[in-house]
Design a protein around this motif. Structure first.
Motif, PDB file in Angstrom:
ATOM      1  N   UNK A 153       5.426  -1.546   1.295  1.00 53.39           N
ATOM      2  CA  UNK A 153       4.056  -1.390   1.791  1.00 53.39           C
ATOM      3  C   UNK A 153       3.060  -1.275   0.643  1.00 53.39           C
ATOM      4  N   UNK A 154       1.810  -1.531   0.975  1.00 54.23           N
ATOM      5  CA  UNK A 154       0.734  -1.418  -0.011  1.00 54.23           C
ATOM      6  C   UNK A 154       0.590   0.013  -0.513  1.00 54.23           C
ATOM      7  N   UNK A 155       0.765   0.969   0.378  1.00 52.94           N
ATOM      8  CA  UNK A 155       0.630   2.369  -0.011  1.00 52.94           C
ATOM      9  C   UNK A 155       1.681   2.745  -1.047  1.00 52.94           C
ATOM     10  N   UNK A 156       2.921   2.346  -0.845  1.00 55.47           N
ATOM     11  CA  UNK A 156       3.967   2.680  -1.809  1.00 55.47           C
ATOM     12  C   UNK A 156       3.730   1.962  -3.137  1.00 55.47           C
ATOM     13  N   UNK A 157       3.314   0.708  -3.082  1.00 50.70           N
ATOM     14  CA  UNK A 157       3.073  -0.039  -4.318  1.00 50.70           C
ATOM     15  C   UNK A 157       1.915   0.573  -5.120  1.00 50.70           C
ATOM     16  N   UNK A 158       0.828   0.944  -4.425  1.00 53.22           N
ATOM     17  CA  UNK A 158      -0.302   1.579  -5.119  1.00 53.22           C
ATOM     18  C   UNK A 158       0.090   2.950  -5.643  1.00 53.22           C
ATOM     19  N   UNK A 159       0.850   3.708  -4.853  1.00 52.47           N
ATOM     20  CA  UNK A 159       1.318   5.014  -5.310  1.00 52.47           C
ATOM     21  C   UNK A 159       2.251   4.892  -6.505  1.00 52.47           C
ATOM     22  N   UNK A 160       3.130   3.883  -6.471  1.00 43.29           N
ATOM     23  CA  UNK A 160       4.035   3.662  -7.607  1.00 43.29           C
ATOM     24  C   UNK A 160       3.261   3.296  -8.863  1.00 43.29           C
ATOM     25  N   UNK A 217       0.245   4.320  -9.544  1.00 48.85           N
ATOM     26  CA  UNK A 217      -0.327   5.590  -9.990  1.00 48.85           C
ATOM     27  C   UNK A 217       0.712   6.472 -10.650  1.00 48.85           C
ATOM     28  N   UNK A 218       1.923   6.512 -10.094  1.00 51.27           N
ATOM     29  CA  UNK A 218       3.005   7.285 -10.699  1.00 51.27           C
ATOM     30  C   UNK A 218       3.368   6.763 -12.073  1.00 51.27           C
ATOM     31  N   UNK A 219       3.382   5.452 -12.236  1.00 50.05           N
ATOM     32  CA  UNK A 219       3.651   4.872 -13.564  1.00 50.05           C
ATOM     33  C   UNK A 219       2.552   5.242 -14.554  1.00 50.05           C
ATOM     34  N   UNK A 254      -2.513   9.918  -4.937  1.00 49.74           N
ATOM     35  CA  UNK A 254      -3.855   9.330  -4.949  1.00 49.74           C
ATOM     36  C   UNK A 254      -3.786   7.821  -4.743  1.00 49.74           C
ATOM     37  N   UNK A 255      -2.833   7.178  -5.397  1.00 49.01           N
ATOM     38  CA  UNK A 255      -2.680   5.732  -5.222  1.00 49.01           C
ATOM     39  C   UNK A 255      -2.315   5.376  -3.791  1.00 49.01           C
TER      40      UNK A 255
END
Length: 194
Positions: A6-13, A15-17, A42-43
């Motif tokens: 999902x877009x949420x996981x990709x954006x969060x990942x 941000x985590x990176x 946040x991502x």
């Protein structure tokens, strides 16, 4: 599994990176787990929501194929109905027009661009013609029991005339579209040669 893509996981990942990069450069310090988790959260929060896929409706070409199959069934039904000569002639003209419009070698791409034409053909084949003929057959039986009424043949002939005029308008509309395409191509070639 869907959340992983999902877009949420990709954006969060992402941000985590970024949080891990901050950790390795020494900016995050001892609070690095909070920084990484916070940037992941946040991502995930700022990512756009997933959009559902639009419904997969059949395209007009597929609808035309279904109408062609229904027209074959209609022709089989009509071949078993006993009609007066005048009505049978009008019905023959109408089915000839419908058959020409539904001919797969003649106008499928033209009709596929015009959903209103597909709808008109579908309505004529699936509803109007069978209903007119079936109503005549049932009314004819009742007219025999109560003579002196207006003959049902007259109504059927009138209905077939109206349906034939509608089919002719559809033929004219399709023909006009092709004539317009021809004029447009001529104008384009003329403009290109100047």
């Amino acid at each position: 599994m869907a959340y992983l893509e999902s877009r949420k996981n990709l954006a969060g990942s992402a941000g985590g990176l970024a949080g891990l990069v901050l950790t390795f450069t020494g900016v995050a310090g001892a609070y690095w787990p909070v920084v990484v988790a916070g940037l992941y959260g946040a991502g995930a929060l700022i990512a756009p929501p997933e959009r559902p896929d639009p419904p997969d409706f059949p395209d007009p070409s597929a609808q035309l194929a279904e109408v062609r199959a229904d027209f074959e069934r209609l022709e089989a039904y009509l071949s078993g109905v006993d009609l007066p000569d005048a009505a049978a002639g009008r019905l023959g003209e109408l089915t000839g027009l419908l058959s020409a419009l539904l001919d797969p070698d003649w106008a499928p791409e033209i009709l596929a661009r015009d959903p209103e034409a597909v709808h008109a053909l579908s309505r004529a084949v699936r509803q109007d013609v069978p209903e007119a003929v079936d109503t005549f057959v049932r009314t004819r039986w009742w007219a025999r029991l109560a003579p002196g009424q207006e003959p049902p043949e007259r109504h059927l002939e009138h209905q077939l005339d109206l349906l034939g005029a509608e089919a002719l308008r559809l033929v004219e509309s399709v023909g006009e579209e092709e004539r317009q395409r021809q004029r447009t191509l001529s104008q384009y070639l003329k403009d290109r040669s100047e």
